[in-house]
Design a protein around this motif. Structure first.
Motif, mmCIF file in Angstrom:
data_model
loop_
_atom_site.group_PDB
_atom_site.id
_atom_site.type_symbol
_atom_site.label_atom_id
_atom_site.label_comp_id
_atom_site.label_asym_id
_atom_site.label_seq_id
_atom_site.Cartn_x
_atom_site.Cartn_y
_atom_site.Cartn_z
ATOM 1 N N ALA A 22 0.833 -1.211 0.000
ATOM 2 C CA ALA A 22 0.000 0.000 0.000
ATOM 3 C C ALA A 22 0.867 1.260 0.000
ATOM 4 N N VAL A 23 1.950 1.237 0.737
ATOM 5 C CA VAL A 23 2.848 2.399 0.796
ATOM 6 C C VAL A 23 3.589 2.559 -0.524
ATOM 7 N N ALA A 24 4.056 1.437 -1.093
ATOM 8 C CA ALA A 24 4.798 1.500 -2.359
ATOM 9 C C ALA A 24 3.916 2.058 -3.473
ATOM 10 N N PHE A 25 2.712 1.509 -3.611
ATOM 11 C CA PHE A 25 1.829 1.973 -4.689
ATOM 12 C C PHE A 25 1.218 3.337 -4.383
ATOM 13 N N GLY A 26 0.834 3.551 -3.131
ATOM 14 C CA GLY A 26 0.259 4.853 -2.762
ATOM 15 C C GLY A 26 1.261 5.982 -2.926
ATOM 16 N N GLY A 27 2.476 5.744 -2.437
ATOM 17 C CA GLY A 27 3.519 6.767 -2.575
ATOM 18 C C GLY A 27 3.919 6.978 -4.022
ATOM 19 N N GLY A 28 4.005 5.884 -4.783
ATOM 20 C CA GLY A 28 4.369 5.997 -6.197
ATOM 21 C C GLY A 28 3.331 6.751 -7.001
ATOM 22 N N VAL A 29 2.072 6.397 -6.822
ATOM 23 C CA VAL A 29 1.004 7.087 -7.545
ATOM 24 C C VAL A 29 0.918 8.540 -7.085
ATOM 25 N N GLY A 30 1.090 8.764 -5.785
ATOM 26 C CA GLY A 30 1.085 10.145 -5.284
ATOM 27 C C GLY A 30 2.200 10.970 -5.905
ATOM 28 N N ALA A 31 3.394 10.397 -5.997
ATOM 29 C CA ALA A 31 4.521 11.109 -6.606
ATOM 30 C C ALA A 31 4.263 11.376 -8.085
ATOM 31 N N ILE A 32 3.695 10.412 -8.780
ATOM 32 C CA ILE A 32 3.380 10.596 -10.202
ATOM 33 C C ILE A 32 2.394 11.741 -10.383
ATOM 34 N N VAL A 33 1.356 11.771 -9.559
ATOM 35 C CA VAL A 33 0.344 12.838 -9.673
ATOM 36 C C VAL A 33 0.953 14.198 -9.356
ATOM 37 N N VAL A 34 1.757 14.262 -8.290
ATOM 38 C CA VAL A 34 2.377 15.541 -7.905
ATOM 39 C C VAL A 34 3.315 16.030 -9.012
ATOM 40 N N LEU A 35 4.121 15.131 -9.573
ATOM 41 C CA LEU A 35 5.037 15.529 -10.651
ATOM 42 C C LEU A 35 4.265 15.990 -11.890
ATOM 43 N N ALA A 36 3.199 15.283 -12.227
ATOM 44 C CA ALA A 36 2.401 15.669 -13.391
ATOM 45 C C ALA A 36 1.737 17.036 -13.181
ATOM 46 N N LEU A 37 1.210 17.257 -11.990
ATOM 47 C CA LEU A 37 0.594 18.562 -11.705
ATOM 48 C C LEU A 37 1.638 19.672 -11.657
ATOM 49 N N ALA A 38 2.801 19.367 -11.115
ATOM 50 C CA ALA A 38 3.869 20.370 -11.031
ATOM 51 C C ALA A 38 4.337 20.789 -12.422
ATOM 52 N N SER A 39 4.240 19.883 -13.379
ATOM 53 C CA SER A 39 4.665 20.242 -14.735
ATOM 54 C C SER A 39 3.790 21.342 -15.320
ATOM 55 N N ARG A 40 2.589 21.511 -14.796
ATOM 56 C CA ARG A 40 1.700 22.568 -15.274
ATOM 57 C C ARG A 40 1.998 23.919 -14.611
ATOM 58 N N LEU A 41 2.825 23.930 -13.583
ATOM 59 C CA LEU A 41 3.080 25.149 -12.814
ATOM 60 C C LEU A 41 4.398 25.826 -13.156
ATOM 61 N N THR A 42 5.134 25.314 -14.131
ATOM 62 C CA THR A 42 6.468 25.831 -14.394
ATOM 63 C C THR A 42 6.467 27.247 -14.979
#
Length: 144
Positions: free
Chosen positions: A63-83
């Motif tokens: 749960a931590v591996a997948f939750g953290g991984g998906v969370g990081a993917i979402v944060v990185l994808a959203l951050a790409s819109r803020l550059t």
């Protein structure tokens, strides 16, 4: 028999005609903004693999591996819109540090994080140079 073209068809009574949609012009994106957004997008795609590695090696609970991984993917994808904003670029720098810090969970991420940090720095510097060159070229041409 062929159907009359749309322009020559009579208007249906009772239905008001709509004006065609006006597209708002897109904001010009600079080279730095584009390159940094691409880098964060690549990092988001890349993060799928460390998520699988930490799950497969049972470094973290599933749960931590997948939750953290998906969370990081979402944060990185959203951050790409803020550059395009100064705070978004600073957030990108913070994310680079966070990716490097994942090396404490899985040591190969130190190398992966260093490669992406080098790419981030290169895009930051080169994008700024390209933006300055383009601004000087526009100023010389009198485009404002």
């Amino acid at each position: 028999m062929t159907e009359p073209s749309r322009a020559s068809r009579p208007e249906r009574s009772g239905r008001p005609t709509r004006a065609p949609r006006q597209r708002t012009p897109r904001r010009d994106r600079g080279a730095r903004e584009s390159l940094l957004a691409i880098t964060l997008g690549l990092e988001a795609v890349m993060f799928f693999f460390p998520m699988l590695v930490t799950f497969g090696k049972q470094t973290l609970p599933p749960a931590v591996a997948f939750g953290g991984g998906v969370g990081a993917i979402v944060v990185l994808a959203l951050a790409s819109r803020l550059t395009g904003k100064r705070a978004g670029v600073w957030f990108g720098w913070l994310l680079q540090a966070a990716i490097l810090a994942t090396g404490f969970i899985e040591p190969f991420m130190f190398a992966v994080g260093a490669v992406f940090l080098a790419l981030w720095v290169y895009c930051f510097v080169k994008g700024g140079q390209l933006d300055r060159q383009n601004a000087a070229r526009r100023a010389a041409a009198g485009e404002g």
